[in-house]
Design a protein around this motif. Structure first.
Motif, mmCIF file in Angstrom:
data_model
loop_
_atom_site.group_PDB
_atom_site.id
_atom_site.type_symbol
_atom_site.label_atom_id
_atom_site.label_comp_id
_atom_site.label_asym_id
_atom_site.label_seq_id
_atom_site.Cartn_x
_atom_site.Cartn_y
_atom_site.Cartn_z
ATOM 1 N N ILE A 160 -33.921 -6.603 42.122
ATOM 2 C CA ILE A 160 -34.803 -5.609 42.742
ATOM 3 C C ILE A 160 -35.892 -5.181 41.770
ATOM 4 O O ILE A 160 -37.083 -5.091 42.125
ATOM 5 C CB ILE A 160 -33.971 -4.388 43.205
ATOM 6 N N LEU A 161 -35.513 -4.904 40.528
ATOM 7 C CA LEU A 161 -36.477 -4.447 39.524
ATOM 8 C C LEU A 161 -37.564 -5.489 39.272
ATOM 9 O O LEU A 161 -38.743 -5.143 39.144
ATOM 10 C CB LEU A 161 -35.755 -4.117 38.209
ATOM 11 N N THR A 162 -37.160 -6.758 39.184
ATOM 12 C CA THR A 162 -38.146 -7.815 38.925
ATOM 13 C C THR A 162 -38.992 -8.115 40.168
ATOM 14 O O THR A 162 -40.154 -8.494 40.055
ATOM 15 C CB THR A 162 -37.450 -9.096 38.443
ATOM 16 N N LYS A 163 -38.401 -7.926 41.353
ATOM 17 C CA LYS A 163 -39.139 -8.204 42.596
ATOM 18 C C LYS A 163 -40.219 -7.168 42.862
ATOM 19 O O LYS A 163 -41.318 -7.493 43.335
ATOM 20 C CB LYS A 163 -38.158 -8.245 43.771
ATOM 21 N N PHE A 164 -39.934 -5.906 42.559
ATOM 22 C CA PHE A 164 -40.837 -4.830 42.927
ATOM 23 C C PHE A 164 -41.638 -4.273 41.755
ATOM 24 O O PHE A 164 -42.116 -3.134 41.799
ATOM 25 C CB PHE A 164 -40.071 -3.719 43.642
ATOM 26 N N THR A 165 -41.764 -5.066 40.712
ATOM 27 C CA THR A 165 -42.694 -4.744 39.635
ATOM 28 C C THR A 165 -43.774 -5.813 39.600
ATOM 29 O O THR A 165 -43.651 -6.872 40.213
ATOM 30 C CB THR A 165 -41.975 -4.692 38.274
ATOM 31 N N ARG A 166 -44.841 -5.537 38.863
ATOM 32 C CA ARG A 166 -45.947 -6.486 38.784
ATOM 33 C C ARG A 166 -45.591 -7.657 37.859
ATOM 34 O O ARG A 166 -44.664 -7.554 37.059
ATOM 35 C CB ARG A 166 -47.205 -5.790 38.272
ATOM 36 N N THR A 167 -46.364 -8.728 37.955
ATOM 37 C CA THR A 167 -46.091 -9.936 37.165
ATOM 38 C C THR A 167 -46.120 -9.657 35.670
ATOM 39 O O THR A 167 -45.312 -10.193 34.903
ATOM 40 C CB THR A 167 -47.118 -11.033 37.507
ATOM 41 N N ASN A 168 -47.059 -8.796 35.238
ATOM 42 C CA ASN A 168 -47.195 -8.538 33.798
ATOM 43 C C ASN A 168 -46.349 -7.363 33.311
ATOM 44 O O ASN A 168 -46.396 -6.997 32.139
ATOM 45 C CB ASN A 168 -48.669 -8.312 33.438
ATOM 46 N N ASP A 169 -45.565 -6.729 34.198
ATOM 47 C CA ASP A 169 -44.644 -5.680 33.769
ATOM 48 C C ASP A 169 -43.441 -6.304 33.062
ATOM 49 O O ASP A 169 -43.061 -7.440 33.352
ATOM 50 C CB ASP A 169 -44.161 -4.863 34.972
ATOM 51 N N ILE A 170 -42.847 -5.564 32.157
ATOM 52 C CA ILE A 170 -41.684 -6.034 31.410
ATOM 53 C C ILE A 170 -40.449 -5.275 31.871
ATOM 54 O O ILE A 170 -40.393 -4.053 31.786
ATOM 55 C CB ILE A 170 -41.865 -5.829 29.888
ATOM 56 N N VAL A 171 -39.440 -6.026 32.374
ATOM 57 C CA VAL A 171 -38.179 -5.434 32.793
ATOM 58 C C VAL A 171 -37.102 -5.855 31.787
ATOM 59 O O VAL A 171 -36.960 -7.046 31.485
ATOM 60 C CB VAL A 171 -37.785 -5.897 34.214
ATOM 61 N N ALA A 172 -36.347 -4.907 31.280
ATOM 62 C CA ALA A 172 -35.335 -5.212 30.264
ATOM 63 C C ALA A 172 -34.069 -4.411 30.546
ATOM 64 O O ALA A 172 -34.111 -3.298 31.091
ATOM 65 C CB ALA A 172 -35.859 -4.888 28.873
ATOM 66 N N ARG A 173 -32.939 -5.001 30.162
ATOM 67 C CA ARG A 173 -31.679 -4.255 30.189
ATOM 68 C C ARG A 173 -31.507 -3.627 28.814
ATOM 69 O O ARG A 173 -31.393 -4.312 27.804
ATOM 70 C CB ARG A 173 -30.513 -5.179 30.508
ATOM 71 N N TYR A 174 -31.483 -2.300 28.804
ATOM 72 C CA TYR A 174 -31.438 -1.582 27.531
ATOM 73 C C TYR A 174 -30.018 -1.453 27.009
ATOM 74 O O TYR A 174 -29.782 -1.274 25.827
ATOM 75 C CB TYR A 174 -32.081 -0.203 27.708
ATOM 76 N N GLY B 293 -25.633 -1.442 28.917
ATOM 77 C CA GLY B 293 -24.763 -0.922 29.972
ATOM 78 C C GLY B 293 -25.463 -0.919 31.313
ATOM 79 O O GLY B 293 -25.899 -1.960 31.817
ATOM 80 N N ASP B 294 -25.617 0.278 31.903
ATOM 81 C CA ASP B 294 -26.305 0.397 33.197
ATOM 82 C C ASP B 294 -27.688 1.008 33.029
ATOM 83 O O ASP B 294 -28.229 1.616 33.957
ATOM 84 C CB ASP B 294 -25.461 1.236 34.160
ATOM 85 N N GLU B 295 -28.274 0.866 31.854
ATOM 86 C CA GLU B 295 -29.613 1.397 31.566
ATOM 87 C C GLU B 295 -30.643 0.262 31.531
ATOM 88 O O GLU B 295 -30.411 -0.784 30.934
ATOM 89 C CB GLU B 295 -29.628 2.140 30.229
ATOM 90 N N PHE B 296 -31.776 0.521 32.162
ATOM 91 C CA PHE B 296 -32.858 -0.474 32.225
ATOM 92 C C PHE B 296 -34.172 0.196 31.846
ATOM 93 O O PHE B 296 -34.348 1.418 32.043
ATOM 94 C CB PHE B 296 -32.976 -1.055 33.639
ATOM 95 N N LEU B 297 -35.085 -0.607 31.316
ATOM 96 C CA LEU B 297 -36.427 -0.133 30.987
ATOM 97 C C LEU B 297 -37.456 -0.987 31.715
ATOM 98 O O LEU B 297 -37.290 -2.200 31.846
ATOM 99 C CB LEU B 297 -36.689 -0.226 29.483
ATOM 100 N N ILE B 298 -38.512 -0.340 32.180
ATOM 101 C CA ILE B 298 -39.655 -1.070 32.750
ATOM 102 C C ILE B 298 -40.897 -0.609 32.009
ATOM 103 O O ILE B 298 -41.189 0.596 31.935
ATOM 104 C CB ILE B 298 -39.826 -0.793 34.253
ATOM 105 N N LEU B 299 -41.616 -1.564 31.453
ATOM 106 C CA LEU B 299 -42.869 -1.256 30.760
ATOM 107 C C LEU B 299 -44.022 -1.604 31.684
ATOM 108 O O LEU B 299 -44.075 -2.708 32.235
ATOM 109 C CB LEU B 299 -42.950 -2.068 29.464
ATOM 110 N N LEU B 300 -44.944 -0.656 31.850
ATOM 111 C CA LEU B 300 -46.049 -0.818 32.794
ATOM 112 C C LEU B 300 -47.376 -0.828 32.032
ATOM 113 O O LEU B 300 -47.969 0.232 31.791
ATOM 114 C CB LEU B 300 -46.046 0.328 33.820
ATOM 115 N N PRO B 301 -47.856 -2.001 31.607
ATOM 116 C CA PRO B 301 -49.120 -2.042 30.870
ATOM 117 C C PRO B 301 -50.332 -1.879 31.790
ATOM 118 O O PRO B 301 -50.300 -2.251 32.965
ATOM 119 C CB PRO B 301 -49.101 -3.439 30.239
ATOM 120 N N ASP B 302 -51.376 -1.285 31.224
ATOM 121 C CA ASP B 302 -52.689 -1.228 31.875
ATOM 122 C C ASP B 302 -52.637 -0.619 33.273
ATOM 123 O O ASP B 302 -53.174 -1.179 34.233
ATOM 124 C CB ASP B 302 -53.281 -2.641 31.934
ATOM 125 N N ILE B 303 -51.958 0.533 33.409
ATOM 126 C CA ILE B 303 -52.000 1.229 34.704
ATOM 127 C C ILE B 303 -53.259 2.104 34.743
ATOM 128 O O ILE B 303 -53.697 2.644 33.728
ATOM 129 C CB ILE B 303 -50.730 2.062 34.957
#
Length: 311
Positions: free
Chosen positions: A212-226, A228-238
Motif C-alpha cells: 500500500i505504501l509503495t502503491k500510493f506514494t510517488r515514484t521518487n518518494d522513498i519508502v523504508a521499514r524503520y 518492527g511495525d514502523e515505516f518512514l516515507i520521504l517526500l522530496p520536492d513537495i
C-alpha cells in the motif's frame, strides 16, 4: 634422394612425407610412423591417396596440384581441417615443392599441435570456470548488498539505505531550496494482531502494508521499514506543506480493509509528519520531530495523521 637428408629428416620431431610428381611416396619418416601407425615399408612406392584416403578432399588435391605445377605452398590448420591424416592427433599440415635439378618433388609436413590444443582447451575451461565464479561472486555480492540495504521481510529499503538516500535528498533540497517532507508511520493494532492471530499473519500484514505504501506514494518518494511495525516515507520536492495530506489519506483509506488468509483486517495507522527546512536541518531532526508528532496522534486515540507544526 640423398640418404643423409633422409637420416636428418628421420630425426625431425614432425611427420615428413616426400612424394614424386605422380604422388608416389618416396620417403616416410619415423614420426609419420608414430602418427599413422604405418611403417615406411608399408607405404613406400604407394600413391598418397591410397595410403591416406582422408586427403582426397577437392581443396587438398587442388593445393597439391598447384604445389607441383607452380610451386605454391599451402597450409592446413588443425583447427579448420580435422582428421585429414589422424583422428587422434591434431596436425597442422604444410605442402610445398622441392626441386632437384629438373625433377619435382613434393614435401608434406605434419606438425603435431595436440599439446597446444590441450592447453587452449584448458585455458578455455579455466576462463569458463572464472566466468562462472565471477557470476556466482556477483550474485553473492548482490545478495549481501540486498541484506545490507533492504528489509528481508518486505523487500523495501531498510534503515541504513534510508539514511543514505535521505542525506542525498536533503542535500539536494538545500541546494535548490525545495521542501522535503517526512512521514513517520506506526501500526496501532499490530501487537493485537500478532497476539491473537500469530506472527505469520503479522508478517503478512506488514507485507500488505508495504504494498500500500509503495502503491500510493510517488515514484521518487522513498519508502523504508524503520524497524518492527514502523515505516518512514520521504517526500522530496513537495510544493506545499499540505501535499502530504493527499498521500496520507490514500494510504489510510486503502489500509482500512486488507484481506490476509481469507480474513479481513483494518490496519490502523498513526502518522506524524515533519518538514525541511521548518523542523530541522538534518535527517535525525526530521525523524525525531515526525516521531513526536506520531506519538501525539497515539495520545489522542491513533489512526490519524498529524503534522509536527500542529502540536
Amino acid at each position: 634422394m640423398d640418404k643423409i637428408l633422409f637420416d636428418i629428416l628421420n630425426q625431425v620431431n614432425e611427420g615428413i612425407i616426400i612424394l614424386d610428381d605422380t604422388l608416389k611416396i618416396l620417403f616416410w619418416n619415423t614420426h609419420m610412423e608414430y602418427i599413422t601407425n604405418l611403417k615406411e615399408s608399408q607405404v613406400l612406392n604407394n600413391n598418397l591417396y591410397e595410403i591416406l584416403p582422408n586427403l582426397q578432399k577437392n581443396y587438398f588435391k587442388e593445393s597439391v596440384n598447384v604445389a607441383i605445377e607452380k610451386g605454391h605452398k599451402s597450409f592446413f590448420s588443425a583447427a579448420m581441417h580435422k582428421g585429414l591424416i589422424s583422428n587422434n592427433i591434431e596436425l597442422n599440415i604444410r605442402v610445398s615443392q622441392l626441386k632437384n635439378h629438373r625433377l619435382k618433388y613434393l614435401m608434406i609436413e605434419c606438425i603435431d599441435v595436440t599439446n597446444q590444443f590441450i592447453r587452449i582447451n584448458q585455458l578455455k575451461e579455466h576462463a569458463q570456470n572464472l566466468s562462472i565464479l565471477n557470476k556466482k561472486l556477483r550474485e553473492k555480492e548482490i545478495e549481501i548488498e540486498k541484506l545490507a540495504y533492504y528489509d528481508k521481510l518486505t523487500g523495501i529499503a531498510n534503515r541504513t539505505l534510508f539514511h543514505s538516500l535521505a542525506e542525498k535528498l536533503l542535500e539536494s533540497a538545500k541546494k535548490d531550496g525545495s521542501i522535503l517532507g517526512l512521514i513517520f508511520i506506526d501500526v496501532d493494532n499490530f501487537k493485537f494482531i500478532n497476539d491473537n492471530y500469530g506472527h505469520k499473519v503479522g508478517d503478512k500484514l506488514l507485507i500488505e502494508l508495504t504494498k500500500i505504501l509503495t502503491k500510493f506514494t510517488r515514484t521518487n518518494d522513498i519508502v523504508a521499514r524503520y524497524g518492527g511495525d514502523e515505516f518512514l516515507i520521504l517526500l522530496p520536492d513537495i510544493k506545499e506543506l499540505s501535499n502530504y495530506e493527499f498521500i496520507a489519506s490514500r494510504i489510510k483509506a486503502e489500509a482500512s480493509k486488507v484481506t490476509i488468509d481469507h480474513m479481513e483486517f483494518e490496519i490502523l495507522l498513526s502518522m506524524g509528519v515533519s518538514f525541511y527546512p521548518n523542523d530541522g536541518e538534518n535527517i535525525d531532526d526530521l525523524i525525531s520531530k515526525a516521531d513526536k508528532a506520531m506519538y501525539n496522534v497515539k495520545g489522542i486515540g491513533g489512526n490519524k495523521c498529524m503534522c509536527y507544526l500542529n502540536e
